[in-house]
Design an enzyme around this catalytic site. Sequence first.
Site, short mmCIF file in Angstrom:
data_model
loop_
_atom_site.label_atom_id
_atom_site.label_comp_id
_atom_site.label_asym_id
_atom_site.label_seq_id
_atom_site.Cartn_x
_atom_site.Cartn_y
_atom_site.Cartn_z
CG HIS E 39 -0.15 0.04 2.49
ND1 HIS E 39 0.32 -1.09 3.00
CD2 HIS E 39 0.12 1.14 3.53
CE1 HIS E 39 1.17 -0.56 4.28
NE2 HIS E 39 0.70 0.81 4.50
CG HIS E 41 1.75 5.81 3.87
ND1 HIS E 41 0.65 5.54 4.44
CD2 HIS E 41 2.28 4.57 3.95
CE1 HIS E 41 0.28 4.86 4.90
NE2 HIS E 41 1.53 3.63 5.01
#
Lengths: 139, 139, 139, 139, 139, 139
Positions: E39, E41
């Site tokens: 994932h 950021h």
Amino acid sequence: MIFLTRKAEFSAAHFYWIDSWSQEENERVFGKCANRNGHGHNYTVEVTVGGEVDPVNGFVVDLKELKDILDREVVSVYDHRHLNYEVPEFRTAIPTTENIAIAIWNRLEGKIPKAHLHRVRLYETHDLFADYYGELDGE
Amino acid sequence: MIFLTRKAEFSAAHFYWIDSWSQEENERVFGKCANRNGHGHNYTVEVTVGGEVDPVNGFVVDLKELKDILDREVVSVYDHRHLNYEVPEFRTAIPTTENIAIAIWNRLEGKIPKAHLHRVRLYETHDLFADYYGELDGE
Amino acid sequence: MIFLTRKAEFSAAHFYWIDSWSQEENERVFGKCANRNGHGHNYTVEVTVGGEVDPVNGFVVDLKELKDILDREVVSVYDHRHLNYEVPEFRTAIPTTENIAIAIWNRLEGKIPKAHLHRVRLYETHDLFADYYGELDGE
Amino acid sequence: MIFLTRKAEFSAAHFYWIDSWSQEENERVFGKCANRNGHGHNYTVEVTVGGEVDPVNGFVVDLKELKDILDREVVSVYDHRHLNYEVPEFRTAIPTTENIAIAIWNRLEGKIPKAHLHRVRLYETHDLFADYYGELDGE
Amino acid sequence: MIFLTRKAEFSAAHFYWIDSWSQEENERVFGKCANRNGHGHNYTVEVTVGGEVDPVNGFVVDLKELKDILDREVVSVYDHRHLNYEVPEFRTAIPTTENIAIAIWNRLEGKIPKAHLHRVRLYETHDLFADYYGELDGE
Amino acid sequence: MIFLTRKAEFSAAHFYWIDSWSQEENERVFGKCANRNGHGHNYTVEVTVGGEVDPVNGFVVDLKELKDILDREVVSVYDHRHLNYEVPEFRTAIPTTENIAIAIWNRLEGKIPKAHLHRVRLYETHDLFADYYGELDGE
């Protein structure tokens, strides 16, 4: 139809002054902004364009191209400048938040390929901003 | 011992220039900041004071008093001003982020009752700031 | 036509409760907000006005006047108050984000010279806000 | 009519790539986003619903219910996921800011009781966001 | 002595995984972060340097030089990358917020002329960050 | 040694009042905060812990565990509460920013496994915060 918004920042000096008014009249209307030495701001501009999403690449506008146009037409002209002295449109118009938003619109209109310019939002500080949608667009 | 921090904001113009240097030398070192028409920023100052919490009223410092001191000593002197032309300490020192932080410290030191001045943080933009703890204080 | 937005902040207490409902019913619908001791928020209000830019001074509205109206009609009435107990409109209406936005609109409508009130946005927290455009305006 | 907006956040990985294009073509159009290892963002979604304020409870929508729908339909599906590999709609559509906004609209439409879905705003970074109002709604 | 802080941003993908652990053990310790698709950021790094203000130019460090070093040593290596697969130090160390802060310190240490590196702060999201002061420095 | 900081938020009501003082004295010292109906804030707390990075999992503290402790010891006790009436430590101490920071420290100290509590920062508004490092720690 979808809308995409890109922010950019520039730092500039300005002041508010009308030559045909007295010092007193200028200070009464413009307060501390009438100081002709100038003061300044970190301006943030949000440019919103609208259009159809390209079914192949998923973009309403080429982001790199939008950034380049914004840098060339606005940021490179306004950043680290004294708006009253160095930017042509503010030789006659006072560089208020409203007038800067309109001026940015006029600099960008017609220059963005494929999408249309929908809105220019200009922040002078975090608690004051102007929105301009062009001459014909209501919100 | 506890620390209390209050923020304030002011908008000002400035430029970077050393008279004894040539135009080229100034532009090489200071880049766009060497434009003598000036540009400007929304500065944010954070003033941190340290002390003991008063066991009666729960305050390390009277907030209203701290705000008044900050307004009188700093904001009223810097806000809507051209730092190079209108603020005495920047007639000789260049108004860099570092020098403005030090100047604010010098303006506030010794003026805050009961608590001691611990740190002055000055933001020029959201991604650049200076911290000053005075001459003797390490962090 | 251009839009100008000014932000203001106030801190207030409130709770959600309907007298004709049982404790259980209030808690089922309002959750933690049904605590009648009250809790509170730092509210942020954004007031947007629309109008023509004055060709002389470059303003759609006198900013000092807008700030004074906002302070007098809203901030001085709501700030550091318990909305349920001290603000008349919330003796009958529950002070939800939606109802506070509408109440601010009603307090400001017709009081802004030259420009028309376009939108009131009220943030209760950074991740929850209501927008009200008056009874007749679509967005 | 009033509008209520709720924000939520999710962290996800993505990349931009069209299989029928060469590596060079993908890199020319998508730049650093064409890296097929993926990169990622902290996405923020703002969901705006419109409707009438319930005269009894003061709500346009049950906030708890709205949050549950948003968590179930969007956050639990997108958060800590690789959008290209794990979210069905991005097996065919490139997960651009525009396409993610549209996908979130499609996931939420028709699922919110009492109020209608008005706008989905998706921030990919703090300076880039897309707004989608559905197929028939102009702004 | 004064401290100057510069922020920069990069977007990257990562996941948490220890090869010698079972899937269950990885998920128990790392939760959703154990998803090996990754994932991502929007990371924000704040680099703080300390030193004496140059009495001539008012700088503790040449800002342009600091930005160039930060871009070359950190941003160009991490931005739009999958940290686990493409950044050498994370082939062995898990790219937690803590470890990324330390890795950035190690990449910058000894490379900044005139000032010393004082602190690296790394934000993974707006509500989580790590501070590293090097091996010998206490805060 | 590295420091990790986690933010959390709670909304609460409070007021400032000393029973042994007259109404006039309370208003002179506490201003609008002396309104005994209470007002409120969206408080933000930043909890910083320090320790060594675990060489296996890359954590100084288990983030899930830290969040659970913070929720259990602080947020669940303070959120949607009237601090003066419902939180034991503020029956005797006035809930100033300073005293709330100290109270949160006291609630967390000794409860965090492996890392030590380094600092509690409490924001009452975006422009006012207190930092507490415990009784023995200098900054």
